[in-house]
Motif scaffolding. Structure first.
Motif, PDB file in Angstrom:
ATOM      1  N   PHE A 215       4.632  40.984  -2.692  1.00 52.72           N
ATOM      2  CA  PHE A 215       4.447  40.701  -4.115  1.00 52.72           C
ATOM      3  C   PHE A 215       5.113  39.380  -4.496  1.00 52.72           C
ATOM      4  CE2 PHE A 215       6.164  40.780  -8.422  1.00 52.72           C
ATOM      5  CZ  PHE A 215       5.018  40.997  -9.178  1.00 52.72           C
ATOM      6  N   VAL A 216       6.367  39.188  -4.057  1.00 52.56           N
ATOM      7  CA  VAL A 216       7.113  37.977  -4.400  1.00 52.56           C
ATOM      8  C   VAL A 216       6.463  36.738  -3.781  1.00 52.56           C
ATOM      9  CG1 VAL A 216       9.313  36.777  -4.074  1.00 52.56           C
ATOM     10  CG2 VAL A 216       9.299  39.183  -4.726  1.00 52.56           C
ATOM     11  N   MET A 217       6.029  36.860  -2.527  1.00 53.87           N
ATOM     12  CA  MET A 217       5.468  35.703  -1.841  1.00 53.87           C
ATOM     13  C   MET A 217       4.120  35.281  -2.437  1.00 53.87           C
ATOM     14  SD  MET A 217       4.537  35.080   2.156  1.00 53.87           S
ATOM     15  CE  MET A 217       2.903  35.757   1.913  1.00 53.87           C
ATOM     16  N   VAL A 218       3.227  36.240  -2.644  1.00 47.99           N
ATOM     17  CA  VAL A 218       1.913  35.917  -3.191  1.00 47.99           C
ATOM     18  C   VAL A 218       2.049  35.403  -4.626  1.00 47.99           C
ATOM     19  CG1 VAL A 218      -0.332  36.868  -3.856  1.00 47.99           C
ATOM     20  CG2 VAL A 218       0.705  37.521  -1.675  1.00 47.99           C
ATOM     21  N   ASP A 219       3.009  35.940  -5.371  1.00 44.69           N
ATOM     22  CA  ASP A 219       3.244  35.450  -6.720  1.00 44.69           C
ATOM     23  C   ASP A 219       3.680  33.987  -6.695  1.00 44.69           C
ATOM     24  OD1 ASP A 219       3.550  36.005  -9.638  1.00 44.69           O
ATOM     25  OD2 ASP A 219       5.649  35.534  -9.225  1.00 44.69           O
ATOM     26  N   ALA A 220       4.506  33.622  -5.696  1.00 41.64           N
ATOM     27  CA  ALA A 220       4.949  32.229  -5.554  1.00 41.64           C
ATOM     28  C   ALA A 220       3.762  31.322  -5.195  1.00 41.64           C
ATOM     29  CB  ALA A 220       6.035  32.128  -4.498  1.00 41.64           C
ATOM     30  N   LEU A 221       2.885  31.808  -4.330  1.00 41.74           N
ATOM     31  CA  LEU A 221       1.690  31.034  -3.969  1.00 41.74           C
ATOM     32  C   LEU A 221       0.801  30.822  -5.195  1.00 41.74           C
ATOM     33  CD1 LEU A 221       0.696  32.753  -0.601  1.00 41.74           C
ATOM     34  CD2 LEU A 221       1.653  30.459  -0.867  1.00 41.74           C
ATOM     35  N   LYS A 222       0.694  31.858  -5.988  1.00 34.31           N
ATOM     36  CA  LYS A 222      -0.131  31.780  -7.190  1.00 34.31           C
ATOM     37  C   LYS A 222       0.444  30.772  -8.177  1.00 34.31           C
ATOM     38  CE  LYS A 222      -2.016  34.730 -10.861  1.00 34.31           C
ATOM     39  NZ  LYS A 222      -2.056  36.119 -11.407  1.00 34.31           N
ATOM     40  N   LYS A 223       1.751  30.835  -8.400  1.00 37.62           N
ATOM     41  CA  LYS A 223       2.398  29.910  -9.338  1.00 37.62           C
ATOM     42  C   LYS A 223       2.350  28.473  -8.822  1.00 37.62           C
ATOM     43  CE  LYS A 223       5.527  33.324 -11.374  1.00 37.62           C
ATOM     44  NZ  LYS A 223       6.933  33.767 -11.532  1.00 37.62           N
ATOM     45  N   GLY A 224       2.276  28.315  -7.501  1.00 39.82           N
ATOM     46  CA  GLY A 224       2.196  26.981  -6.914  1.00 39.82           C
ATOM     47  C   GLY A 224       0.775  26.451  -6.835  1.00 39.82           C
ATOM     48  N   ASN A 225      -0.180  27.186  -7.417  1.00 42.98           N
ATOM     49  CA  ASN A 225      -1.601  26.787  -7.426  1.00 42.98           C
ATOM     50  C   ASN A 225      -2.147  26.613  -6.015  1.00 42.98           C
ATOM     51  OD1 ASN A 225      -1.810  26.668 -10.303  1.00 42.98           O
ATOM     52  ND2 ASN A 225      -0.771  24.679 -10.259  1.00 42.98           N
ATOM     53  N   LEU A 226      -1.678  27.467  -5.109  1.00 43.95           N
ATOM     54  CA  LEU A 226      -2.139  27.409  -3.721  1.00 43.95           C
ATOM     55  C   LEU A 226      -3.224  28.440  -3.435  1.00 43.95           C
ATOM     56  CD1 LEU A 226       1.393  26.968  -2.189  1.00 43.95           C
ATOM     57  CD2 LEU A 226      -0.442  25.284  -2.055  1.00 43.95           C
TER      58      LEU A 226
END
Length: 234
Positions: A215-226
């Protein structure tokens, strides 16, 4: 009296105590992103672990989280059979060429880089709250007239009543921290476009730790527009 306020403070204190006793938590302790990184819609996920259960759980949870973002995902276990044997350089080269030939936009690699253990002392607690608040105790004082029998405790009934007290002894707790490195590569250029180190603190078990981490990792990817977002039709 501030009875309601005191009760609220007591309840909050209990929650703080419960969640401070080794509750599992995952956080990103550091990250880096290539300013020229693109958004990707086809991911290949590889968890580098000799433990098949860990590999299967993490790859599955990460894949599920990414699919919720409406992108394609392939887990390495769908392509390569698990083995706990050390791969030769030739086998690793062949694996890399195989992954590159699958036509993915991005390759995500996750690996455990460190594990630490530390023992700490957790002090005991002593909480207090009056019991039977309201009818039957001294907290139901009426301002006019004599209170009906049994509805105002006065000193005698109050003295015979009980009060709530709960004490927990102190104890030593072993804290464990797992540090994982997540690296995202552009499949076409093979360049690193994003990297993050995460700390998983006191995991209760593999499923909960894996779910929290994904959850934390995918959320970071999402916020990074990746993660590619399909534009809505106007």
């Amino acid at each position: 009296m501030n009875l309601k306020l005191n009760l609220t403070s007591l309840i909050l204190a209990c929650f703080v105590f419960v969640f401070s006793c080794g509750a599992p938590a995952t956080k990103i302790t550091g990250s880096w992103k290539d300013p020229n990184a693109e958004s990707y819609k086809d991911y290949f996920i590889a968890v580098l672990s000799k433990n098949q259960q860990v590999r299967q759980q993490l790859e599955g949870d990460i894949a599920d989280r990414l699919k919720r973002q409406h992108v394609k995902v392939t887990r390495s276990l769908e392509v390569f059979k698990h083995t706990d044997k050390v791969e030769t350089p030739e086998q690793r080269t062949a694996a890399i060429e195989k992954i590159k030939s699958l036509g993915h936009d991005a390759i995500m690699v996750v690996k455990l880089v460190n594990k630490t253990e530390d023992t700490r002392y957790v002090a005991g607690t002593n909480s207090y709250a009056p019991t039977n608040i309201g009818i039957g105790t001294g907290y139901n004082l009426q301002t006019t007239g004599a209170p009906p029998p049994g509805q105002y405790g006065a000193f005698g009934m109050y003295y015979l009543d009980n009060y709530g007290s709960h004490t927990t002894p102190g104890y030593y707790q072993m804290d464990q921290s797992y540090f994982l490195e997540s690296s995202l590569f552009d499949a076409k250029t093979e360049k690193l476009v994003w990297s993050a180190q995460s700390e998983v603190f006191n995991p209760a078990n593999l499923p909960s730790a894996s779910g929290d981490f994904s959850f934390v990792m995918v959320d970071a990817l999402k916020k990074g527009n990746l993660i590619y977002k399909k534009e809505k039709a106007k």
